[in-house]
Write an enzyme that holds these catalytic residues in place. Structure first.
Site, PDB file in Angstrom:
ATOM      1  N   ARG A 142      15.823 -47.559 -37.263  1.00 22.65           N
ATOM      2  CA  ARG A 142      14.507 -47.529 -37.481  1.00 22.65           C
ATOM      3  C   ARG A 142      14.455 -46.954 -39.137  1.00 22.65           C
ATOM      4  NH1 ARG A 142      13.162 -45.262 -33.086  1.00 22.65           N
ATOM      5  NH2 ARG A 142      12.376 -43.302 -34.146  1.00 22.65           N
ATOM      6  N   TYR A 291      17.073 -54.894 -37.594  1.00 22.43           N
ATOM      7  CA  TYR A 291      17.461 -54.260 -36.455  1.00 22.43           C
ATOM      8  C   TYR A 291      16.208 -53.611 -35.532  1.00 22.43           C
ATOM      9  CZ  TYR A 291      20.118 -50.813 -33.812  1.00 22.43           C
ATOM     10  OH  TYR A 291      20.794 -50.168 -32.809  1.00 22.43           O
ATOM     11  N   LYS A 300       8.120 -50.885 -31.317  1.00 23.62           N
ATOM     12  CA  LYS A 300       7.357 -49.862 -31.712  1.00 23.62           C
ATOM     13  C   LYS A 300       6.106 -50.178 -32.701  1.00 23.62           C
ATOM     14  CE  LYS A 300      10.685 -47.115 -30.340  1.00 23.62           C
ATOM     15  NZ  LYS A 300      10.542 -46.378 -29.251  1.00 23.62           N
ATOM     16  N   HIS A 320       4.558 -42.994 -26.192  1.00 24.52           N
ATOM     17  CA  HIS A 320       6.028 -43.073 -26.200  1.00 24.52           C
ATOM     18  C   HIS A 320       6.608 -42.306 -25.030  1.00 24.52           C
ATOM     19  CE1 HIS A 320      10.059 -42.397 -28.607  1.00 24.52           C
ATOM     20  NE2 HIS A 320      10.315 -43.199 -27.980  1.00 24.52           N
ATOM     21  N   SER A 342      13.457 -40.315 -29.008  1.00 24.36           N
ATOM     22  CA  SER A 342      14.433 -41.118 -28.647  1.00 24.36           C
ATOM     23  C   SER A 342      15.771 -40.433 -28.484  1.00 24.36           C
ATOM     24  CB  SER A 342      14.640 -42.215 -30.115  1.00 24.36           C
ATOM     25  OG  SER A 342      13.355 -43.006 -29.867  1.00 24.36           O
ATOM     26  N   CYS A 344      17.118 -38.516 -26.144  1.00 24.70           N
ATOM     27  CA  CYS A 344      16.789 -37.157 -25.678  1.00 24.70           C
ATOM     28  C   CYS A 344      16.628 -37.306 -23.979  1.00 24.70           C
ATOM     29  CB  CYS A 344      15.498 -36.481 -26.164  1.00 24.70           C
ATOM     30  SG  CYS A 344      15.669 -35.801 -27.588  1.00 24.70           S
ATOM     31  N   ASN A 348      17.868 -41.993 -19.073  1.00 25.50           N
ATOM     32  CA  ASN A 348      18.487 -41.370 -17.910  1.00 25.50           C
ATOM     33  C   ASN A 348      17.428 -40.809 -16.982  1.00 25.50           C
ATOM     34  OD1 ASN A 348      20.819 -41.606 -19.171  1.00 25.50           O
ATOM     35  ND2 ASN A 348      21.128 -39.800 -19.768  1.00 25.50           N
ATOM     36  N   ASP A 367      10.368 -46.481 -21.820  1.00 25.07           N
ATOM     37  CA  ASP A 367      10.150 -46.063 -23.318  1.00 25.07           C
ATOM     38  C   ASP A 367       8.696 -45.904 -23.510  1.00 25.07           C
ATOM     39  OD1 ASP A 367      11.028 -45.443 -25.900  1.00 25.07           O
ATOM     40  OD2 ASP A 367      10.835 -47.370 -26.423  1.00 25.07           O
ATOM     41  N   SER A 461      23.957 -47.241 -31.575  1.00 23.84           N
ATOM     42  CA  SER A 461      24.276 -48.521 -30.986  1.00 23.84           C
ATOM     43  C   SER A 461      23.189 -48.816 -29.689  1.00 23.84           C
ATOM     44  CB  SER A 461      25.623 -48.472 -30.605  1.00 23.84           C
ATOM     45  OG  SER A 461      26.002 -47.544 -29.669  1.00 23.84           O
ATOM     46  N   ARG A 462      23.230 -50.002 -29.312  1.00 20.50           N
ATOM     47  CA  ARG A 462      22.301 -50.188 -28.320  1.00 20.50           C
ATOM     48  C   ARG A 462      22.532 -51.362 -27.246  1.00 20.50           C
ATOM     49  NH1 ARG A 462      17.048 -47.273 -28.656  1.00 20.50           N
ATOM     50  NH2 ARG A 462      17.215 -45.895 -30.491  1.00 20.50           N
ATOM     51  N   GLY A 588      21.287 -36.124 -12.232  1.00 19.30           N
ATOM     52  CA  GLY A 588      20.702 -36.086 -11.134  1.00 19.30           C
ATOM     53  C   GLY A 588      19.957 -34.725 -10.757  1.00 19.30           C
TER      54      GLY A 588
END
Length: 680
Positions: A142, A291, A300, A320, A342, A344, A348, A367, A461-462, A588
């Site tokens: 971004r 991108y 966004k 967000h 983002s 952080c 997960n 997200d 990378s995504r 976990g």
């Protein structure tokens, strides 16, 4: 001629233009300006103000590209409002072809094949229907400094900072400057290319919380990604009818023949990037970058920046935040949202596999959350997206096995490394996919070996994968009414001083906690290094309007009749010891923290007061089987650290909101200062 053009305009409005064997012209030889006038296009979008400059030889003066062809779809399938917008953008951007997307698998296969032939995409044969894209190295994230919101009144968009201080809570541009900026970019920008028409819905189709957009783009990569990230295609046109929609125009900014080298088959114009939001016209214009959030304009741009403005107007919240369902061992289920910057740990946490026996976690979204009170005062949330656009590095079977399972098929990877057997690789996969001794192809297309001194995958990378492929997708993730929210969690990367978890004393205190969020910068934007940045509500790059008014909007939720307000918490998985190592194991084991949150939501008395907020009562965090963790250090509140925290928040208010900070936030800061001064 004008009367004829008017007749054509009326005909277009009534029935559209019929295509004929994919070769009929979009418009006959009438001047585009006359057609635009006949359709009253001057009121429909910002592009009506953009001069038709630098005309190519095959373009009529002030008119349309006469070679423009509809190569797929039927203009009459579009509503008159969509037709108006499309024809206006065609007249400015002058694509050679128009392609109306239906969202089908056959269409996606056709576009992927085209991208492979053009060198933009290649197959990863190790997996089912997975593809790799490498971008131009100048287009990898971004571009926040070139992202603007244009309103007549600057203060509607950004608060006036203290003299001599740069504002960090949004970028404003005047309508006159914006018109000039767009005029220097968009005319003729799609010459030689195809304009794709993408009808899409942010949120379940037909949900009272969903919004429909029409994105026009010259990038097939955007089409393929939007198909994953949104509900897209013909069904959206049916749901839209002749209703209003968010206008979204995107161009890579490289008309053909190309004026600069195309690297990795990735056209872009990095020197002239602009991402423009025009709230008064419900419009987004993006130029120069292909991108992610710069080009997938539902993400966004619509879901957060314009979304937050719509939310303020209409009385809801666009945030967000992930959305997670948590079922405890007794079978009682709650839903929580969580706002982290983002990279952080949001993805997960959204797909957490709990270490605590008897717990079940299910993902609604990783997200973005749109939240609105129902008629009974319950705050409900939908995920406006339909896919994951996750940061790849650090994702592994150790950190996020559910994400790893979700990306084994039907996924687009961007700027990751490629293994010799046609698989993906990035930093963090050393245990799962060992590469020691192998020669990989890095994200720039160069040979790479472990230990060579440079990253194999770009830090930002995504992977772009359908949410429905997640093994723990929540059964209500598509519920148009949304899921009921019992708790809101804020968090970020704080290596020092901030405890593992604490709870706000009340709603206003929770809003204050969100306003003072700080975190280490991440690779999702242009920042580098480990600087601690203010990132209130994890929304710093995404505020659509004045942050002071945003805080007032959050505070106003407490005044809603019969509002059942969620509890608010703050977590920090990233506290480090004196040796610089993480104290908390994370992943976990974070289920142990969520367990405490569930118990607090259910009314359990397991907290004690502190300067920061309610802390877990000693022994109330379940550590059975955890091993040695310095729980005392995890919850220690150093007085000198918190004194500086108070000063940092105060400076932030003084510098960024000298005129617009709500009095309640100042009061909450004073109360925190008083509590800190009483600490021993």
């Amino acid at each position: 001629m004008m009367r004829c053009a008017a007749a054509v305009g009326r005909l277009l409005l009534r029935s559209g233009i019929q295509t004929h064997k994919r070769t009929c012209a979009l418009i006959s030889s009438f001047h585009g300006s006359e057609v635009a006038s006949a359709l009253n296009l001057h009121t429909s979008s910002i592009l009506s103000q953009v001069p038709r400059m630098n005309m190519a030889p095959d373009v009529e003066p002030n008119g349309l590209n006469l070679k423009t062809q509809i190569v797929k779809g039927d203009l009459s399938s579009l509503s008159p409002k969509v037709q108006r917008y499309l024809l206006e953008c065609v007249s400015v951007c002058r694509p050679d072809k128009v392609y109306i997307c239906d969202g089908s698998e056959e269409e996606n296969t056709e576009l992927v094949k085209q991208m492979v032939e053009e060198g933009m995409m290649k197959k990863l044969p190790k997996y089912d229907n997975c593809w790799l894209t490498r971008t131009d190295p100048a287009d990898v994230a971004r571009v926040e400094r070139l992202t603007f919101i244009s309103t007549r009144n600057k203060k509607d968009t950004v608060a006036q900072p203290k003299p001599g201080i740069k504002g960090i809570l949004g970028n404003w541009m005047s309508p006159e400057e914006m018109e000039q900026a767009l005029s220097s970019r968009f005319p003729g920008c799609m010459q030689g290319r195809t304009m794709y028409v993408i009808p899409y819905s942010m949120g379940p189709v037909g949900s009272p919380l969903s919004k429909i957009g029409i994105e026009l783009t010259d990038s097939p990569y955007v089409v393929a990604s939007m198909r994953i990230m949104t509900r897209m295609g013909t069904k959206i046109l049916k749901a839209l009818g002749d209703g209003d929609f968010v206008k979204c125009l995107h161009s890579v900014g490289l008309p053909l023949p190309a004026s600069r080298p195309v690297i990795n088959g990735w056209p872009c114009d990095p020197e002239k990037v602009i991402i423009a939001h025009l709230p008064e016209k419900n419009e987004i214009c993006s130029y120069g970058s292909g991108y992610g959030g710069n080009s997938l304009l539902g993400k966004k741009c619509l879901a957060l920046r314009l979304g937050s403005i719509l939310a303020q107007r209409e009385g809801w919240l666009a945030e967000h935040m992930l959305i997670l369902g948590i079922t405890n061992p007794e079978g009682k289920k709650i839903y929580v949202t969580a706002a982290f910057p983002s990279a952080c740990g949001k993805t997960n946490l959204a797909m957490l596999i709990p270490s605590l026996p008897g717990y079940k976690m299910e993902c609604v979204g990783d997200d973005i959350a749109w939240l609105k009170f129902d008629q009974n005062g319950v705050l409900r949330a939908i995920n406006p997206e339909a896919g994951f656009f996750g940061v790849a590095p650090g994702t592994s079977d150790q950190s996020n096995p559910n994400a790893m399972a979700a990306i084994q098929q039907n996924t687009v990877f961007t700027n990751v490394a490629e293994t010799p057997d046609g698989g993906f690789w990035w930093e963090g996969l050393e245990k799962d996919i060992p590469v020691d001794g192998q020669e990989l192809t890095d994200w720039t297309g160069k040979p790479w070996t472990l230990g060579c001194g440079r990253p194999a995958a770009h830090p930002n990378s995504r992977f772009c994968a359908p949410l429905e492929q997640c093994p723990v997708v929540d059964p209500l993730w598509q519920d148009p009414q949304g899921v009921p929210i019992s708790a809101i969690i804020f968090g970020g990367r704080r290596p020092q001083g901030v405890p593992l978890i604490y709870e706000a004393y009340n709603w206003a205190h929770g809003v204050f906690i969100g306003s003072g969020m700080r975190s280490e910068a991440t690779a999702a934007a242009e920042h580098s290094g480990k600087v601690i940045m203010h990132d209130p509500f994890a929304m710093r790059p995404f505020f659509g309007y004045n942050f002071g008014k945003y805080l007032e909007h959050w505070l106003s939720m407490e005044q809603r009749p019969a509002a059942q307000l969620p509890r608010i918490f703050h977590v920090n998985w990233f506290r480090k010891d004196a040796a610089g190592k993480f104290i908390w194991p994370g992943f976990g084991e974070n289920s142990r923290v969520l367990d405490w949150i569930v118990r607090r939501v259910n009314g359990e008395d397991c907290a004690v007061e502190s300067a920061a907020g309610y802390l877990p009562r000693p022994g109330s965090i379940n550590v059975d089987g955890l091993g040695e963790v310095d729980m005392e250090e995890l919850f220690r509140l150093p007085k000198d650290f918190w004194q500086e925290e108070v000063e940092a928040i105060g400076r932030f208010y003084d510098e960024q909101l000298p005129e617009d900070c709500p009095a309640e936030m100042r009061r909450q800061l004073d109360q925190l200062r008083e509590r800190v001064e009483k600490m021993s």
